[in-house]
Motif scaffolding. Structure first.
Motif, PDB file in Angstrom:
ATOM      1  N   ILE A   1     152.476  56.619  74.023  1.00 23.48           N
ATOM      2  CA  ILE A   1     151.012  56.512  74.037  1.00 23.48           C
ATOM      3  C   ILE A   1     150.616  55.039  73.974  1.00 23.48           C
ATOM      4  O   ILE A   1     149.768  54.569  74.748  1.00 23.48           O
ATOM      5  CB  ILE A   1     150.384  57.289  72.861  1.00 23.48           C
ATOM      6  N   ASP A   2     151.237  54.305  73.060  1.00 26.32           N
ATOM      7  CA  ASP A   2     150.949  52.877  72.941  1.00 26.32           C
ATOM      8  C   ASP A   2     151.251  52.151  74.250  1.00 26.32           C
ATOM      9  O   ASP A   2     150.493  51.267  74.682  1.00 26.32           O
ATOM     10  CB  ASP A   2     151.768  52.248  71.810  1.00 26.32           C
TER      11      ASP A   2
ATOM     12  N   ALA B   1     151.267  53.425  77.315  1.00 25.17           N
ATOM     13  CA  ALA B   1     150.284  53.792  78.335  1.00 25.17           C
ATOM     14  C   ALA B   1     149.016  52.959  78.187  1.00 25.17           C
ATOM     15  O   ALA B   1     148.455  52.472  79.176  1.00 25.17           O
ATOM     16  CB  ALA B   1     149.965  55.277  78.245  1.00 25.17           C
ATOM     17  N   VAL B   2     148.575  52.787  76.935  1.00 27.78           N
ATOM     18  CA  VAL B   2     147.382  51.974  76.694  1.00 27.78           C
ATOM     19  C   VAL B   2     147.645  50.517  77.084  1.00 27.78           C
ATOM     20  O   VAL B   2     146.793  49.854  77.690  1.00 27.78           O
ATOM     21  CB  VAL B   2     146.948  52.085  75.220  1.00 27.78           C
ATOM     22  N   LYS B   3     148.830  50.048  76.785  1.00 29.58           N
ATOM     23  CA  LYS B   3     149.185  48.656  77.085  1.00 29.58           C
ATOM     24  C   LYS B   3     149.190  48.386  78.586  1.00 29.58           C
ATOM     25  O   LYS B   3     148.670  47.355  79.047  1.00 29.58           O
ATOM     26  CB  LYS B   3     150.555  48.325  76.489  1.00 29.58           C
TER      27      LYS B   3
ATOM     28  N   ASN C   1     147.798  50.334  80.823  1.00 30.05           N
ATOM     29  CA  ASN C   1     146.571  50.905  81.390  1.00 30.05           C
ATOM     30  C   ASN C   1     146.871  51.947  82.466  1.00 30.05           C
ATOM     31  O   ASN C   1     146.315  51.900  83.575  1.00 30.05           O
ATOM     32  CB  ASN C   1     145.663  49.807  81.946  1.00 30.05           C
TER      33      ASN C   1
ATOM     34  N   GLY D   1     146.309  57.334  68.735  1.00 32.39           N
ATOM     35  CA  GLY D   1     146.806  56.307  69.642  1.00 32.39           C
ATOM     36  C   GLY D   1     145.779  55.789  70.622  1.00 32.39           C
ATOM     37  O   GLY D   1     146.113  54.997  71.510  1.00 32.39           O
ATOM     38  N   ASN D   2     144.536  56.245  70.478  1.00 30.83           N
ATOM     39  CA  ASN D   2     143.463  55.823  71.390  1.00 30.83           C
ATOM     40  C   ASN D   2     143.780  56.154  72.851  1.00 30.83           C
ATOM     41  O   ASN D   2     143.473  55.374  73.763  1.00 30.83           O
ATOM     42  CB  ASN D   2     143.177  54.324  71.243  1.00 30.83           C
ATOM     43  N   ALA D   3     144.379  57.324  73.047  1.00 27.24           N
ATOM     44  CA  ALA D   3     144.750  57.743  74.397  1.00 27.24           C
ATOM     45  C   ALA D   3     143.531  57.976  75.283  1.00 27.24           C
ATOM     46  O   ALA D   3     143.656  58.004  76.512  1.00 27.24           O
ATOM     47  CB  ALA D   3     145.602  59.008  74.334  1.00 27.24           C
ATOM     48  N   ASP D   4     142.366  58.127  74.657  1.00 26.09           N
ATOM     49  CA  ASP D   4     141.153  58.296  75.451  1.00 26.09           C
ATOM     50  C   ASP D   4     140.842  57.069  76.297  1.00 26.09           C
ATOM     51  O   ASP D   4     140.075  57.148  77.261  1.00 26.09           O
ATOM     52  CB  ASP D   4     139.964  58.621  74.538  1.00 26.09           C
ATOM     53  N   LYS D   5     141.446  55.932  75.981  1.00 26.59           N
ATOM     54  CA  LYS D   5     141.242  54.715  76.769  1.00 26.59           C
ATOM     55  C   LYS D   5     141.843  54.835  78.163  1.00 26.59           C
ATOM     56  O   LYS D   5     141.377  54.161  79.103  1.00 26.59           O
ATOM     57  CB  LYS D   5     141.851  53.502  76.051  1.00 26.59           C
ATOM     58  N   VAL D   6     142.896  55.654  78.291  1.00 24.45           N
ATOM     59  CA  VAL D   6     143.583  55.775  79.589  1.00 24.45           C
ATOM     60  C   VAL D   6     143.530  57.191  80.152  1.00 24.45           C
ATOM     61  O   VAL D   6     143.723  57.404  81.347  1.00 24.45           O
ATOM     62  CB  VAL D   6     145.051  55.307  79.495  1.00 24.45           C
TER      63      VAL D   6
END
Length: 262
Positions: free
Chosen positions: A116-117, A119-121, A123, A144-149
């Motif tokens: 997850i981290d 994926a965010v990194k 993008n 993990g703030n997966a909503d960002k991606v």
């Protein structure tokens, strides 16, 4: 036009070489399937998968480690290098599977967090496998703030509450041939409720061949059977479902480039 949004072309026993893989792709194209997302499950298998798919511009790739393969290890730096490849449009298949491998639960969670981290990194969206881990899957995605991606819960078999929670995080729901099985009544009720702008179709080939191909090795051409069944299930025209699931795919996987004329 249709897209098989999740398949494992490198694992097809009926396509052990380039010539037979070409035949599999041609058979799918004959049924109006124009693009394919070949999904990585083992870090050690990515390079071979990439080489096998290199000749096909219509095949996109992912990079990740499946929860049932975490015992083989996860080198985050190497996965990151794979994820940054121009052909790679997503991170995964990752997630949690407490049904088949509850004994590796803690290791799965660690690898899931790391991916997850990642994926965010980089993008790029996530491809999620989840089985008997509804609450943990959603909680890890939130933390993990997966909503960002965003991403997709592939081969979805869970309940509406989980689907809704994922959709609220910006995720898509992908339906496989399981929806055609006789005992899939609960799943069919869920798929009826998924908003048009959050639905994808897939084969998960070579696994889970839909009716009327049960017992055969699944292949991308059979995503047409899934799509036709789902359209009927949702009281929609097949052509409309094909159009909006295709648009959904390219909206989610923003690094997947359309080919000229398609």
């Amino acid at each position: 036009m249709l897209i098989d949004s999740h398949c494992h072309l490198d694992r097809l026993k009926t396509a052990p070489d380039q010539d037979t893989l070409q035949q599999i792709i041609d058979a799918a194209k004959a049924r109006d399937i124009a693009y394919f997302l070949c999904v990585n499950v083992r870090q050690q298998g990515f390079i071979d998968m990439k080489q096998k798919m290199a000749a096909f511009d219509e095949i996109f790739l992912s990079a990740g480690v499946h929860p049932l393969d975490v015992q083989d290890g996860l080198n985050v730096e190497e996965i990151e290098s794979f994820a940054r490849d121009e052909k790679v449009v997503a991170v995964g298949e990752t997630g949690l599977d407490y049904f088949y491998a509850n004994e590796t639960k803690l290791l799965q969670q660690t690898c899931f967090e790391q991916q997850i981290d990642l994926a965010v990194k980089v993008n790029k969206p996530l491809i999620i496998h989840t089985r008997d881990a509804r609450e943990d899957t959603i909680n890890f995605l939130k933390r993990g703030n997966a909503d960002k991606v965003g991403g997709v819960l592939h081969c979805f078999t869970e309940d509406w509450d989980m689907a809704k929670a994922a959709i609220d995080l910006g995720f898509y729901i992908s339906v496989s041939g399981i929806v055609t099985f006789k005992n899939a009544g609960d799943l069919r009720n869920v798929i009826r409720k998924v908003p048009k702008d959050r639905l994808l179709v897939e084969t998960d080939s070579p696994y889970l061949a839909p009716v009327p191909h049960r017992g055969k090795e699944n292949q991308p051409a059979f995503v047409r059977d899934v799509a036709e069944f789902v359209a009927q299930l949702r009281a929609e025209k097949y052509a409309d479902l094909a159009d909006y699931t295709t648009e959904n795919f390219f909206r989610l996987f923003k690094d997947a480039a359309r080919l000229a004329g398609r």
